[in-house]
Structure formats: C-alpha cells, structure tokens
Write a protein that holds these residues in place. Sequence first.
Motif, short mmCIF file in Angstrom:
data_model
loop_
_atom_site.label_atom_id
_atom_site.label_comp_id
_atom_site.label_asym_id
_atom_site.label_seq_id
_atom_site.Cartn_x
_atom_site.Cartn_y
_atom_site.Cartn_z
N ASN A 8 0.81 -1.21 0.00
CA ASN A 8 0.00 0.00 0.00
C ASN A 8 0.84 1.26 0.00
OD1 ASN A 8 -2.37 -1.46 -0.01
ND2 ASN A 8 -2.43 -1.59 2.22
N GLN A 9 2.17 1.13 0.08
CA GLN A 9 3.03 2.29 0.06
C GLN A 9 3.12 2.83 -1.36
OE1 GLN A 9 6.77 1.13 1.68
NE2 GLN A 9 5.98 0.85 3.73
N ARG A 10 3.20 4.14 -1.47
CA ARG A 10 3.31 4.76 -2.78
C ARG A 10 4.76 4.76 -3.23
NH1 ARG A 10 1.47 10.77 -4.56
NH2 ARG A 10 1.84 10.48 -6.76
N PRO A 11 5.07 4.17 -4.38
CA PRO A 11 6.44 4.11 -4.86
C PRO A 11 6.88 5.43 -5.46
CG PRO A 11 4.99 3.08 -6.41
CD PRO A 11 4.15 3.47 -5.23
N SER A 12 8.17 5.58 -5.60
CA SER A 12 8.73 6.77 -6.23
C SER A 12 9.23 6.39 -7.62
CB SER A 12 9.87 7.32 -5.38
OG SER A 12 10.51 8.35 -6.08
N ASN A 13 8.46 6.70 -8.64
CA ASN A 13 8.84 6.35 -10.01
C ASN A 13 10.13 7.03 -10.42
OD1 ASN A 13 8.43 5.08 -12.51
ND2 ASN A 13 7.56 6.93 -13.38
N ALA A 14 10.42 8.20 -9.84
CA ALA A 14 11.62 8.95 -10.19
C ALA A 14 12.89 8.25 -9.73
CB ALA A 14 11.55 10.34 -9.58
N SER A 15 12.75 7.21 -8.91
CA SER A 15 13.93 6.54 -8.38
C SER A 15 14.46 5.45 -9.30
CB SER A 15 13.63 5.96 -7.01
OG SER A 15 12.69 4.91 -7.10
N LEU A 16 13.86 5.24 -10.47
CA LEU A 16 14.38 4.25 -11.41
C LEU A 16 15.64 4.79 -12.08
CD1 LEU A 16 11.22 2.84 -13.26
CD2 LEU A 16 12.41 1.90 -11.29
N SER A 17 16.66 3.94 -12.15
CA SER A 17 17.90 4.33 -12.82
C SER A 17 17.69 4.34 -14.34
CB SER A 17 19.02 3.36 -12.46
OG SER A 17 18.80 2.11 -13.11
N GLY A 18 18.66 4.84 -15.05
CA GLY A 18 18.58 4.85 -16.51
C GLY A 18 18.47 3.46 -17.09
N GLN A 19 19.26 2.53 -16.56
CA GLN A 19 19.22 1.15 -17.04
C GLN A 19 17.87 0.50 -16.70
OE1 GLN A 19 21.34 0.63 -19.36
NE2 GLN A 19 22.85 -0.78 -18.51
N GLU A 20 17.36 0.79 -15.51
CA GLU A 20 16.05 0.25 -15.13
C GLU A 20 14.96 0.79 -16.05
OE1 GLU A 20 17.18 -0.31 -10.40
OE2 GLU A 20 16.04 1.45 -11.04
N GLU A 21 15.06 2.06 -16.42
CA GLU A 21 14.10 2.66 -17.35
C GLU A 21 14.17 1.95 -18.71
OE1 GLU A 21 11.78 5.01 -17.21
OE2 GLU A 21 12.12 5.87 -15.24
N MET A 22 15.38 1.62 -19.16
CA MET A 22 15.53 0.93 -20.44
C MET A 22 14.90 -0.46 -20.37
SD MET A 22 19.42 2.10 -21.43
CE MET A 22 19.50 1.16 -22.93
N VAL A 23 15.11 -1.15 -19.27
CA VAL A 23 14.50 -2.47 -19.08
C VAL A 23 12.98 -2.34 -19.03
CG1 VAL A 23 14.24 -4.39 -17.45
CG2 VAL A 23 16.52 -3.51 -18.00
N LEU A 24 12.49 -1.33 -18.33
CA LEU A 24 11.05 -1.10 -18.26
C LEU A 24 10.47 -0.86 -19.65
CD1 LEU A 24 8.41 -0.62 -16.71
CD2 LEU A 24 9.15 1.75 -16.37
N GLN A 25 11.14 -0.06 -20.45
CA GLN A 25 10.65 0.20 -21.81
C GLN A 25 10.63 -1.06 -22.65
OE1 GLN A 25 9.16 3.01 -22.86
NE2 GLN A 25 9.41 3.64 -20.74
#
Length: 84
Positions: free
Chosen positions: A5-22
Amino acid sequence: MNEENQRPSNASLSGQEEMVLQGLLGGYTVRQIAKQIGISHYTVETYMSRIKRKLHCRTQAQIVSAYYTLTSGGSDSLNPHSSG
C-alpha cells in the motif's frame, strides 16, 4: 503500513532500469531486452527485481499495469490492487 500500500517513487528508477522497463512495455522477453541493451540477461533480471521492488509489484504484468495506471492519470498509486 503494508508494503503493497506504500506509494512508490517512479523517479527513483535508474537509466538502465528505465531501459529495461521500456523493453518490458514493448513486450520483449528478458533475453531480447538484454540483447538490445547489450547486457547479460542475468543483469536484466536484477534490474527487473529492482523495478518490482521500487514499484511494489510482484509480477511483470503488475509492472505493466502499474505503469499504464500511472501514465493514464488513473489512481495516484502504482499498486494495481488499489481501489482508487
């Protein structure tokens, strides 16, 4: 407070994590993402685990659902099980 139930911080994803997410959002497999980025599939798995932890998700499907909920202006939480 329950971790789900905690709200995550999307801004905390690293550049590599963002690439994996995409890559995940594009429907690619872990091995395909690894090949595209030029890293080991084990490293992609590590990034995927970090993304799951940061977004409070347990599955890849929940990550995708949480992403689209956040970007579509839906609930202010990334928890796909929340009722808001």
